[in-house]
Design an enzyme around this catalytic site. Structure first.
Site, PDB file in Angstrom:
ATOM      1  N   ILE A 159      15.626  11.571  10.236  1.00 26.65           N
ATOM      2  CA  ILE A 159      16.559  11.040  11.457  1.00 26.65           C
ATOM      3  C   ILE A 159      15.552  10.081  12.165  1.00 26.65           C
ATOM      4  CG2 ILE A 159      17.483  13.183  11.670  1.00 26.65           C
ATOM      5  CD1 ILE A 159      15.696  13.966  13.794  1.00 26.65           C
ATOM      6  N   THR A 210       0.809  -1.329  -0.027  1.00 26.10           N
ATOM      7  CA  THR A 210       0.083   0.103   0.124  1.00 26.10           C
ATOM      8  C   THR A 210       0.780   1.141  -0.010  1.00 26.10           C
ATOM      9  OG1 THR A 210      -0.154   0.032   2.186  1.00 26.10           O
ATOM     10  CG2 THR A 210      -1.960  -1.128   1.292  1.00 26.10           C
ATOM     11  N   HIS A 211       0.280   2.382  -0.375  1.00 26.86           N
ATOM     12  CA  HIS A 211       0.794   3.602  -0.417  1.00 26.86           C
ATOM     13  C   HIS A 211      -0.193   4.342   0.429  1.00 26.86           C
ATOM     14  CE1 HIS A 211       4.545   3.882  -2.479  1.00 26.86           C
ATOM     15  NE2 HIS A 211       4.080   3.308  -3.532  1.00 26.86           N
ATOM     16  N   LYS A 271       8.501   4.175   2.669  1.00 30.70           N
ATOM     17  CA  LYS A 271       9.807   4.596   2.608  1.00 30.70           C
ATOM     18  C   LYS A 271      10.398   5.522   3.520  1.00 30.70           C
ATOM     19  CE  LYS A 271      10.093   3.780  -2.513  1.00 30.70           C
ATOM     20  NZ  LYS A 271       8.650   3.383  -2.807  1.00 30.70           N
ATOM     21  N   PHE A 272      10.212   5.397   4.927  1.00 32.18           N
ATOM     22  CA  PHE A 272      10.851   6.235   5.814  1.00 32.18           C
ATOM     23  C   PHE A 272      12.175   6.956   5.168  1.00 32.18           C
ATOM     24  CE2 PHE A 272       8.061   3.471   8.219  1.00 32.18           C
ATOM     25  CZ  PHE A 272       6.792   4.405   8.490  1.00 32.18           C
ATOM     26  N   GLY A 273      12.202   8.050   5.631  1.00 29.61           N
ATOM     27  CA  GLY A 273      13.702   8.446   5.114  1.00 29.61           C
ATOM     28  C   GLY A 273      14.073   9.787   6.088  1.00 29.61           C
TER      29      GLY A 273
END
Ligand code: BMP
Length: 361
Positions: free
Chosen positions: A102, A62-63, A98-100
């Site tokens: 800190i 999913t998105h 797509k966690f990106g």
């Protein structure tokens, strides 16, 4: 590498991550190494396509942030409905977030906010460009969440034709036949599922969960078969390589992803990548690969669809699974835009499964 020749059934017995073990079993049982990328515009379409294509897939990607009308309610919302469909058809939910960022930020994005992704997505992924701390933070967040939920899951139990709640923990149960560990906690009601109760599953994390079929009985008298509850462990895929033209994920970055995966084997299941990245003898990461399309049925072999004109590059399941050694192909528009998505999902399932069986033969 040995994982190229190992069957999914064999790998389910040796892999360390409980969710990978469950997924390999599911792949073997359903003869499927297909993931649907459910990139649709509305929650209604999402639930409908998940229900229709569910029998052919082992992962639904999913998105959630492209879906309008997403219902964030924790009990009755879209996430919970997807979880029910995942149980009904036997697939895992992979939120392609797509966690990106800190570490502190990705942890909060994973567990908090309106979507509370950790509550309904078995699998998420991370774009590791900010560094390995993002993986460590997500791993810690998952660990905290797993401890809190303590393998406590809702399940439906049907015993001797009557549906009853069960509490596997209750050793003082008076009913002392072979149902001694089963306790009735709720009665049937017309027009609803007969019985829902909380059961504490005590999975030994090292032991792969059984996938016995349980029966969910509904008032209609119809029995809906469903796969056993997946373990409540959460899993991460590291985005190690991309399908898009001219992407900046070079070899140095990919190698760092593999290193991070080895450092967090209790949380990292594997990679979103374009090829197998298992190199050490003990590596058994699972690889899921987007950028996959088959030539249209009426066309000759060799008339491949190369891209979408927006940077996406496509390969066939034969190339990805058979030659590059990945395990699961991720298909979006190839299935979604077909006249009959169900029939097309079966065509992709069959092609990807053939590539796998030929590889391990
Ligand atoms: P499609 O099969 O329609 O091209 O969709 C591919 C899906 O996989 C999209 O949801 C996209 O976000 C995702 N994806 C990709 O295409 N390439 C990658 O390298 C990583 C992805 O997550």
């Amino acid at each position: 590498h040995s994982t190229l020749k190992g069957t999914f059934a064999q790998r389910s017995k040796t892999v360390t991550h409980p969710l990978s073990a469950y997924l390999f079993r599911l792949m073997d049982l359903k003869a499927s190494n297909l993931c649907l990328s459910a990139d649709v515009a509305t929650a209604r379409e999402l639930l409908s396509i998940a229900d229709r294509v569910g029998p052919y897939i082992v992962v639904l990607k999913t998105h959630h942030d492209m879906v309008s009308g997403w219902d964030f309610d924790a009990e009755f919302g879209t996430g919970r409905k997807l979880t029910a469909l995942a149980r009904k058809h036997g697939f895992l939910i992979f939120e392609d977030r797509k966690f990106g960022d800190i570490g502190n930020t990705v942890e909060l994005q994973y567990t908090s906010g309106a979507a509370k992704i950790i509550e309904w997505a078995h699998i998420v992924n991370v774009n590791m460009v900010p560094g390995k701390a993002s993986v460590t933070s997500l791993a810690n967040a998952a660990k905290k969440w797993e401890e809190r939920s303590h393998y406590s899951v809702k399940t439906l139990v049907s015993v001797g034709g009557r549906s009853r709640g069960s509490n596997e923990d209750d050793e003082d149960d008076e009913e002392s036949d072979d149902e001694a560990d089963v306790q009735t906690t709720s009665e049937g009601r017309k027009g609803s599922i007969v019985s829902v109760t909380t059961v504490t599953h005590q999975y030994e994390p090292a032991v792969s969960p059984r996938l016995d079929k349980t029966i969910m009985e509904e008032d209609s008298g119809e029995s809906v078969s469903s796969f056993e509850e997946p373990p409540s462990d959460r899993g991460l895929l590291i985005l190690a390589q991309m399908s898009s033209q001219g992407n900046f994920m070079d070899e140095r970055y990919t190698n760092a992803c593999v290193e991070a995966a080895r450092e967090h084997k209790d949380f990292v299941m594997g990679f979103v990548s374009q090829q197998s990245l298992n190199t050490l003898p003990e590596d058994d990461f699972i690889h899921m690969t987007p950028g996959c399309q088959l030539p249209p049925e009426e066309e000759e072999e060799g008339t491949e669809v190369k891209g979408d004109g927006k940077g996406q590059q496509y390969n066939t399941p034969q190339k990805l699974v058979g030659i590059a050694g990945t395990d699961i192909v991720i298909v979006g528009r190839g299935i979604l835009k077909a006249g009959d998505p169900q029939e097309e999902a079966e065509r992709y399932r069959s092609a990807a499964w053939k590539a796998y069986t030929e590889r391990v033969r």
